[in-house]
Design a protein around this motif. Structure first.
Motif, PDB file in Angstrom:
ATOM      1  N   ALA A 134     -10.515   8.443   1.196  1.00 38.21           N
ATOM      2  CA  ALA A 134     -10.529   7.213   1.995  1.00 38.21           C
ATOM      3  C   ALA A 134     -10.922   6.019   1.130  1.00 38.21           C
ATOM      4  O   ALA A 134     -10.298   4.945   1.187  1.00 38.21           O
ATOM      5  N   LEU A 135     -11.950   6.196   0.316  1.00 43.19           N
ATOM      6  CA  LEU A 135     -12.406   5.099  -0.533  1.00 43.19           C
ATOM      7  C   LEU A 135     -11.371   4.747  -1.598  1.00 43.19           C
ATOM      8  O   LEU A 135     -11.159   3.568  -1.915  1.00 43.19           O
ATOM      9  N   TYR A 141     -13.219  -3.612   5.807  1.00 45.46           N
ATOM     10  CA  TYR A 141     -11.930  -3.910   5.180  1.00 45.46           C
ATOM     11  C   TYR A 141     -10.832  -2.958   5.648  1.00 45.46           C
ATOM     12  O   TYR A 141      -9.798  -2.829   4.995  1.00 45.46           O
ATOM     13  N   LEU A 142     -11.077  -2.272   6.743  1.00 48.51           N
ATOM     14  CA  LEU A 142     -10.096  -1.309   7.248  1.00 48.51           C
ATOM     15  C   LEU A 142      -9.761  -1.582   8.708  1.00 48.51           C
ATOM     16  O   LEU A 142     -10.659  -1.775   9.527  1.00 48.51           O
ATOM     17  N   THR A 143      -8.475  -1.582   9.016  1.00 53.68           N
ATOM     18  CA  THR A 143      -8.049  -1.617  10.412  1.00 53.68           C
ATOM     19  C   THR A 143      -8.244  -0.236  11.022  1.00 53.68           C
ATOM     20  O   THR A 143      -8.716  -0.094  12.152  1.00 53.68           O
ATOM     21  N   THR A 144      -7.891   0.786  10.251  1.00 55.73           N
ATOM     22  CA  THR A 144      -8.141   2.169  10.641  1.00 55.73           C
ATOM     23  C   THR A 144      -9.569   2.511  10.242  1.00 55.73           C
ATOM     24  O   THR A 144      -9.874   2.632   9.058  1.00 55.73           O
ATOM     25  N   THR A 202      -4.970   1.892   7.069  1.00 55.37           N
ATOM     26  CA  THR A 202      -4.424   0.538   7.064  1.00 55.37           C
ATOM     27  C   THR A 202      -5.523  -0.443   6.689  1.00 55.37           C
ATOM     28  O   THR A 202      -6.481  -0.616   7.441  1.00 55.37           O
ATOM     29  N   PRO A 203      -5.410  -1.076   5.522  1.00 57.88           N
ATOM     30  CA  PRO A 203      -6.452  -2.007   5.095  1.00 57.88           C
ATOM     31  C   PRO A 203      -6.326  -3.351   5.793  1.00 57.88           C
ATOM     32  O   PRO A 203      -5.269  -3.710   6.314  1.00 57.88           O
ATOM     33  N   PHE A 222       0.827  -1.207   0.000  1.00 63.54           N
ATOM     34  CA  PHE A 222       0.000   0.000   0.000  1.00 63.54           C
ATOM     35  C   PHE A 222       0.855   1.247   0.000  1.00 63.54           C
ATOM     36  O   PHE A 222       0.605   2.215  -0.702  1.00 63.54           O
ATOM     37  N   GLU A 223       1.930   1.231   0.790  1.00 63.63           N
ATOM     38  CA  GLU A 223       2.737   2.432   0.976  1.00 63.63           C
ATOM     39  C   GLU A 223       3.760   2.638  -0.115  1.00 63.63           C
ATOM     40  O   GLU A 223       4.223   3.755  -0.349  1.00 63.63           O
TER      41      GLU A 223
END
Length: 239
Positions: A74-75, A224-227, A129-130, A7-8
């Motif tokens: 975000a999406l 689907y998100l930790t955050t 964080t996904p 992701f990063e």
């Protein structure tokens, strides 16, 4: 490789070039958004950087255009993370057409993500964080089903929030992006179920895409998100 690492480490330069090519938005558009995001006033009331709420999640902010842009950001973060993982762990038996399709969509979503990040500047929410532990990336059926859900939800999210955008420049940009997202949705739907590119699951009786509220979309995204992301300051609460 871990989701967050993928992701990063996406290619930012590729993303920006891809967005300009596919969405047709010039560099001047980024300047328009960036300039507006530095302005404090009653239209957005969000001149200061967005900070996480007490629940260890992140809120898109108070009512105003920047909150809606952060909602979209975000999406786009979530969609980009998903397709990065798909491309990095392509399921067995994927055809050349499917690989090309999913790779192209990855590039588009990364481009959308980076566009919003650059445009929002210090007003952007944090990188999310996904958590895709519920998705079996080795399964064609599950990957395409998840992609279909992400794309259909993304289109309905833009359609559901479009009327809240006050600045016509922002609305124009949102229209450009949702048109690309709709192409993704139609493209993904065909290998899942041929001919289903526009059925009554996503269209209303007038042949128009069904919208979804911010609260409903965030409730889906948060699975689907930790955050976790909320819109409580905007007036919505995503459970």
């Amino acid at each position: 490789m871990k989701t967050e690492t993928l992701f990063e480490n996406a290619d930012v330069n590729m993303a920006r070039r891809s967005f300009l090519r596919y969405a047709g938005v010039g560099a001047a558009a980024v300047g328009v958004l960036a300039a507006a995001s530095c302005t404090k006033g009653t239209d957005n009331n969000m001149g200061d950087p967005v900070t996480p709420p007490k629940n260890n999640g992140i809120d898109i902010g108070a009512k105003g255009d920047l909150a809606i842009l952060n909602y979209a950001y975000a999406l786009e973060q979530l969609e980009a993370a998903f397709y990065i993982n798909v491309a990095a762990h392509m399921y067995t038996g994927a055809s050349a057409d499917e690989i090309a399709l999913l790779t192209d969509i990855r590039d588009h979503e990364v481009a959308h993500r980076e566009f919003f990040k650059a445009a929002l500047g210090s007003n952007a929410i944090v990188s999310l964080t996904p958590n895709f532990s519920a998705i079996d990336f080795s399964s064609r059926t599950r990957v395409l089903a998840a992609a279909k859900a992400f794309e259909d939800t993304g289109v309905s999210a833009y359609n559901g929030a479009g009327y809240l955008i006050q600045n016509t420049d922002y609305l124009l940009l949102a229209g450009k992006i949702v048109s690309v997202e709709a192409r993704h949705a139609a493209y993904i739907r065909n290998p899942v179920s041929p001919g289903s590119f526009a059925d009554n699951m996503i269209l209303d009786a007038n042949g128009m895409d069904k919208p979804q509220t911010i609260a409903r979309v965030l409730a889906i995204a948060n699975t689907y998100l930790t955050t976790k992301v909320s819109a409580s300051n905007y007036g919505y609460v995503a459970s």
